[in-house]
Design an enzyme around this catalytic site. Structure first.
Site, PDB file in Angstrom:
ATOM      1  N   ASN A 235     -21.789 -24.797   1.767  1.00 23.71           N
ATOM      2  CA  ASN A 235     -22.254 -23.429   1.546  1.00 23.71           C
ATOM      3  C   ASN A 235     -21.215 -22.657   0.740  1.00 23.71           C
ATOM      4  O   ASN A 235     -20.860 -23.120  -0.347  1.00 23.71           O
ATOM      5  CB  ASN A 235     -22.735 -22.727   2.819  1.00 23.71           C
ATOM      6  N   ASP A 236     -20.711 -21.539   1.170  1.00 24.57           N
ATOM      7  CA  ASP A 236     -19.974 -20.603   0.314  1.00 24.57           C
ATOM      8  C   ASP A 236     -18.920 -21.264  -0.566  1.00 24.57           C
ATOM      9  O   ASP A 236     -18.105 -22.059  -0.084  1.00 24.57           O
ATOM     10  CB  ASP A 236     -19.248 -19.569   1.173  1.00 24.57           C
TER      11      ASP A 236
ATOM     12  N   GLN B 281     -17.254 -24.198   1.581  1.00 26.14           N
ATOM     13  CA  GLN B 281     -17.546 -24.452   2.976  1.00 26.14           C
ATOM     14  C   GLN B 281     -18.303 -25.774   3.089  1.00 26.14           C
ATOM     15  O   GLN B 281     -19.324 -25.980   2.422  1.00 26.14           O
ATOM     16  CB  GLN B 281     -18.377 -23.315   3.561  1.00 26.14           C
TER      17      GLN B 281
ATOM     18  N   TRP C  46     -25.094 -26.999   8.803  1.00 29.02           N
ATOM     19  CA  TRP C  46     -23.890 -26.195   9.023  1.00 29.02           C
ATOM     20  C   TRP C  46     -23.173 -26.637  10.290  1.00 29.02           C
ATOM     21  O   TRP C  46     -23.780 -26.898  11.323  1.00 29.02           O
ATOM     22  CB  TRP C  46     -24.266 -24.720   9.112  1.00 29.02           C
TER      23      TRP C  46
ATOM     24  N   SER D  39     -14.348 -19.000   5.042  1.00 26.34           N
ATOM     25  CA  SER D  39     -14.164 -18.716   3.619  1.00 26.34           C
ATOM     26  C   SER D  39     -12.828 -18.031   3.309  1.00 26.34           C
ATOM     27  O   SER D  39     -12.209 -17.415   4.173  1.00 26.34           O
ATOM     28  CB  SER D  39     -15.310 -17.854   3.102  1.00 26.34           C
TER      29      SER D  39
ATOM     30  N   ARG E  93     -13.252 -11.400   8.196  1.00 27.35           N
ATOM     31  CA  ARG E  93     -13.250 -12.676   7.488  1.00 27.35           C
ATOM     32  C   ARG E  93     -13.333 -12.531   5.962  1.00 27.35           C
ATOM     33  O   ARG E  93     -13.462 -11.457   5.423  1.00 27.35           O
ATOM     34  CB  ARG E  93     -14.402 -13.551   7.982  1.00 27.35           C
TER      35      ARG E  93
ATOM     36  N   GLU F 158     -20.287  -9.924   3.823  1.00 25.22           N
ATOM     37  CA  GLU F 158     -19.459 -11.122   3.718  1.00 25.22           C
ATOM     38  C   GLU F 158     -18.956 -11.293   2.284  1.00 25.22           C
ATOM     39  O   GLU F 158     -19.477 -10.687   1.342  1.00 25.22           O
ATOM     40  CB  GLU F 158     -20.252 -12.369   4.137  1.00 25.22           C
TER      41      GLU F 158
END
Length: 502
Positions: free
Chosen positions: A26-27, A43, A51, A84, A154, A209
């Site tokens: 992901n990210d 990620q 995930w 992240s 975060r 985020e």
């Protein structure tokens, strides 16, 4: 079309986009250009294709198009998941992790502490360093270096600030559920001092985020710099689900001041369309920019997925891809500013140098018109059209008969639309089939589209990149037709070209 369609999971593996070999991603994280190589960290679940077990995967590229996957860079352990963050080149060795002659790369990431840890339940910022150009990493022994005692603190993006207020590192992170960006400064990447906060503002329909902060020249003028703050949110996007927004204004080394805030505090649902969005599609999230990009280019990449259905898209053993890398610039418009985006890498080496199909000055009538010779599953389509009496007109890509992904203009509404209700497999999740739209302005009655089609996606750049929409699609391997269509009248295709990449 249902999941019973005759495709295999590898049918969807992209040609123009990065996907891990056999795991989840992901990210994008830690984006940096270093020693002639672009590094993409992300990620990653190294053990599965959903995930979990969050670690930093790693890939490199010489050209932003061809990527080589490397072993996992920073791994989770019994104490923490690795969420992240970002990477900086500490060229003056302010951290002391390297030497003056061999300065380190330093990763600043979020430690999501697990049960059993002394910091259980906390998200705090930690460091790791690399002395071999980003291929192996050592966690700092005194982690975490910044702990607010928060469960939702975060996604640190760190930049070097050199300005009137001094010279130091600036961290831009989020308090996710407070819809707030928090800014800190440091001389050595280890000890951090709070500078200021920004938000809530504009879109607050989901947690904030993955922020970013950078200056850009307006209309290419280096004497007219504005600062851009991007922040992603989930859910709450303009077409539902995950998305990214941005603000334009000033950063004086302490405070970011937005000149484009529409609503202070929590969002007004009726004004969602007035906010500035990085992308209006369903599948462009967590976008951040590369550090140290050559020639001061601002290059961004996003995760091409949506948390509404991310774990269920029909690919295996890999799941999720990155967008193509985009170069972003800032353009003045109607007394304000807008980001303009273009694909950064040149896919030409992957294709013939001239378009494989061209068309000019053709009027189309109500209906669906297949273009013989234009079919393909990985291609760039460039189109300029002038609506006549049609209520809607445009392209159908990855088609099969009248089905496919529709990319069209609704001139009466000043909207561009991507309709993926008949794009292939859509029934793996109830929210996937969608009609997504964005506002668009005509240029002397004409609309220009550049569409990058890949095996599981379309990325649409309209009016020179003033508007973008990114969408996943999962068509049958045999669905490769390109068509023109009009609804309720006529339209003129001024010119069209198709370049095949695979």
């Amino acid at each position: 079309m249902t999941a019973a369609t005759a495709t295999t999971a590898e049918t969807f593996r992209p040609a123009l986009h990065y996907a891990a070999r056999n795991t989840w991603l992901n990210d994008p994280n830690g984006l940096i250009f270093h020693d002639g190589v672009y590094h993409l960290y992300y990620q990653n679940n190294p053990l599965d294709n959903v995930w979990g077990n969050m670690s930093w995967g790693h890939a490199t590229s010489p050209d932003l198009l061809t990527w080589t996957e490397h072993p996992v860079a920073i791994t989770c352990d019994d104490e923490e998941d690795i969420f992240s963050g970002s990477i900086v080149f500490d060229r003056d060795n302010t951290s002391g992790f390297g030497t003056d002659s061999a300065p380190p790369l330093v990763a600043i990431y979020t430690s999501a502490f697990k049960p059993g840890s002394a910091h259980h339940g906390v998200q705090a910022q930690s460091l790791a360093y690399s002395l071999d150009g980003g291929y192996t990493w050592t966690k700092h022994a005194a982690n975490p270096v910044l702990n607010r005692g928060s469960a939702e603190f975060r996604d640190p993006k760190v930049l070097r600030y050199d300005g009137g207020a001094g010279s130091y590192w600036v961290m831009v992170a989020v308090e996710a559920t407070d819809f707030q960006v928090v800014l800190y400064k440091s001389k050595d990447l280890k000890d951090w001092e709070l500078l200021s906060t920004f938000g809530p503002a504009n879109a607050t329909g989901g947690v904030w985020e993955c922020p970013d902060l950078f200056p850009l020249p307006v209309d290419g003028d280096p004497n007219d710099l504005q600062w851009v703050l991007t922040v992603n949110l989930n859910p709450g996007g303009p077409n539902s689900g995950s998305a990214g927004q941005y603000f334009v204004g000033d950063f004086d080394g302490t405070t970011f001041s937005s000149a484009t805030t529409v609503t202070d505090g929590l969002q007004d649902p009726d004004r969602l369309g007035e906010y500035l969005w990085l992308d209006w599609g369903r599948d462009y999230y967590a976008a951040v920019s590369f550090s140290e990009a050559p020639d001061n280019r601002r290059l961004m990449i996003g995760w091409m997925n949506n948390w509404q259905y991310a774990n269920e898209i029909p690919t295996s053993p890999w799941r999720s891809t990155m967008s193509m890398v985009r170069e972003v610039s800032l353009q003045s418009m109607d007394g304000s500013w807008r980001l303009v985006q273009q694909v950064a890498g040149d896919p030409a080496p992957l294709a013939e140098q001239t378009p494989s199909f061209t068309l000019a000055a053709v009027e189309i009538s109500d209906g669906h018109h297949v273009l013989d010779g234009a079919a393909g599953s990985v291609q760039r389509i460039e189109l300029a059209l002038t609506p006549g009496t049609a209520e809607e007109c445009g392209l159908i890509v990855r088609g099969d008969g009248a089905q496919g992904t529709r990319i069209g203009i609704r001139p009466a509404d000043d909207r561009i639309v991507v309709d993926r209700r008949e794009s292939g497999q859509t029934d793996f999740h109830g929210s996937f089939a969608s009609v997504d739209t964005a506002p668009i302005r005509t240029t002397d009655g004409t609309y220009e589209l550049t569409v990058y089609v890949d095996r599981c996606s379309v990325e649409v750049f309209a009016q020179g990149g003033q508007v973008t929409l990114t969408e996943l699609i999962f068509p049958a391997a045999t669905s490769t037709a390109v068509s023109l269509y009009a609804v309720g009248g006529t339209a003129t295709i001024n010119n069209l070209s198709v370049t095949q990449y695979a």
